[in-house]
Design an enzyme around this catalytic site. Structure first.
Site, short mmCIF file in Angstrom:
data_model
loop_
_atom_site.label_atom_id
_atom_site.label_comp_id
_atom_site.label_asym_id
_atom_site.label_seq_id
_atom_site.Cartn_x
_atom_site.Cartn_y
_atom_site.Cartn_z
CG LEU A 129 19.86 14.96 -0.45
CD1 LEU A 129 19.24 15.68 0.75
CD2 LEU A 129 20.41 13.60 -0.04
CB ILE A 130 20.89 20.30 -2.18
CG1 ILE A 130 20.00 20.67 -3.39
CG2 ILE A 130 22.24 21.01 -2.27
CD1 ILE A 130 20.56 20.29 -4.73
CD GLN A 162 20.92 20.46 2.96
OE1 GLN A 162 20.71 20.94 4.07
NE2 GLN A 162 20.67 19.19 2.68
N GLY A 184 20.68 28.18 -2.70
CA GLY A 184 19.90 28.34 -3.92
C GLY A 184 20.04 27.23 -4.93
CG HIS A 185 23.51 24.98 -5.13
ND1 HIS A 185 24.07 25.61 -6.23
CD2 HIS A 185 24.38 25.22 -4.11
CE1 HIS A 185 25.22 26.18 -5.90
NE2 HIS A 185 25.42 25.96 -4.61
N GLY A 186 18.97 24.09 -4.80
CA GLY A 186 17.75 23.30 -4.96
C GLY A 186 16.82 23.93 -5.97
CD GLU A 234 6.36 9.46 -4.30
OE1 GLU A 234 6.23 8.49 -3.53
OE2 GLU A 234 7.05 9.42 -5.34
#
Length: 423
Positions: free
Chosen positions: A246-247, A252, A255-257, A280
């Site tokens: 989770l970002i 959000q 590009g951080h994810g 998962e």
């Protein structure tokens, strides 16, 4: 403000349904959507406490407030969950103009908001605004991220800001108390999420921070995190499964994810005993991000043959990608399909048709397997039992394949477009 006294329900013209119970229309003012009532904030300085622009709201609340996601018994309810931006020390309170009185409102009781929130918000929070702000304003306040720094990247155009990724485990001093506050966010933003067993030593945590230098002193803001579970793979390997990522909403779509996922890969892929890295139940958004990162890594990897427009097979080259990039076989096949589509000339009728048939053959495999299994089963059933079986017809299956391929190709083209911009 005084409460209005209502008559018996039989004299009320309209009724509304609240948590499977019908109540008079006059009580509608005492019903609110939980997602509208709940305010979330990350607070770095006192003025943000009072700034509505800093509010972000949950995407879902059903795990706390029920499937209808509403709260009954309060007029103009506000629930405030404000977090210190670094260690996530929590201020929790609720405000409302009026609260329903069972003595004057058909013996109806208001929902117990505090009890509901206690299932999510860990002990140790404060309801005292002055206490919370005093902590925020403390000039001696210092926060150091938990765990080991494993990666960082700069913010473009601002040399005083960097983003740092730390790796921690359940034995990292002080981390579990911090994690108890951090994980509350997944309830509001990841569907069907649940808190993990923090007594299990097989969990690894990757936490993303914004590091900003203020007056020569580093200041950290919690931006997001991921949990990864380690389990045994026969005969002498390990598998790592990304369970949650989770970002937080303020960060959000920047590009951080993808950066956090890449940091996980950079940490795990070089380890010789890691067989593969799984995910998962990925959401659609996560799968799109994963596809992009995996395609980018495949294109940048030395020694890997890229799929060509024709003649590409799901064979030796894909297995090499599995081994080198630690992708699962399923994900490696998906990456290969994206990259082969990227290399295919859509204006070449034969070439494009060959690609579509290649992908549809994979999509059709479960149907063909089911068809074979049913043929074996029919031999052991009576004519009456066989008559009740209604497998899809050939035409129905063709229509399904066409639609499934169309949706898949749309997802693939989005990844290809992003690759064209960044590579």
């Amino acid at each position: 403000m005084t409460h209005q006294v209502f008559g018996e329900p039989s004299v009320v013209a309209r009724e509304i349904k609240i948590n499977n119970m019908f109540t008079p229309k006059n009580l509608e003012a005492f019903v609110c959507q939980a997602s509208s009532a709940l305010e979330l904030k990350l607070i770095a300085k006192e003025e943000e406490f009072f700034d509505d622009a800093a509010i972000f709201r949950p995407e879902m609340t059903h795990q706390v407030f029920g499937e209808r996601e509403n709260i009954f018994g309060y007029k103009n309810l506000k629930i405030k969950l404000y977090y210190a931006h670094d260690d996530l020390y929590t201020y929790a309170t609720m405000e409302y103009e009026a609260k329903i009185d069972p003595r004057t409102h058909l013996k109806l009781k208001p929902d117990d908001v505090v009890k509901a929130l206690s299932t999510v918000v860990p002990a140790g929070f404060t309801r005292n605004r002055d206490e919370f702000l005093s902590r925020i304003n403390d000039p001696k306040r210092r926060f150091t991220p938990y765990g080991e720094l494993i990666g960082s990247y700069p913010q473009e155009g601002n040399k005083d800001v960097t983003f740092e990724i730390y790796r921690a485990n359940i034995h990292t001093p002080g981390f579990l108390q911090y994690h108890a506050r951090l994980q509350t966010f997944i309830i509001w933003f990841i569907d069907a999420s649940s808190f993990i067993d923090v007594e299990d030593e097989k969990w690894t945590f990757y936490i993303l921070f914004n590091r900003k230098v203020v007056n020569g002193v580093p200041s950290y803001t919690s931006m997001g995190y991921s949990t990864v579970y380690h389990f045994y793979a026969f005969p002498d390997k390990s598998r790592y499964r990304i369970s949650q990522m989770l970002i937080l909403p303020p960060f959000q779509r920047k590009g951080h994810g993808g950066r956090l996922l890449q940091a996980i890969y950079d940490d795990l892929v070089p380890r010789p005993l890691v067989r593969d890295i799984l995910v998962e139940d990925p959401s659609d958004d996560f799968q799109a991000m994963r596809d992009y990162v995996d395609c980018r890594n495949t294109l940048a990897s030395e020694g890997l043959r890229f799929p060509m427009a024709t003649g590409s097979t799901f064979g030796k080259e894909v297995m090499q990608a599995c081994q080198k990039l630690k992708l699962s076989k399923k994900q490696a096949r998906r990456v290969w399909e994206i990259l082969r589509l990227r290399a295919t000339d859509k204006g070449n009728v034969d070439q494009y048709r060959e690609y579509r048939l290649w992908v549809k053959s994979r999509l059709n495999e479960p149907y063909q397997r089911q068809k074979r299994d049913m043929a074996k089963l029919v031999a052991h059933l009576s004519p009456v039992e066989v008559a009740t079986m209604k497998p899809p017809s050939e035409e129905e299956q063709k229509a399904y394949l066409h639609e499934a391929y169309k949706l898949l190709e749309e997802d693939y083209f989005k990844v290809i477009e992003k690759l064209a911009v960044t590579i």
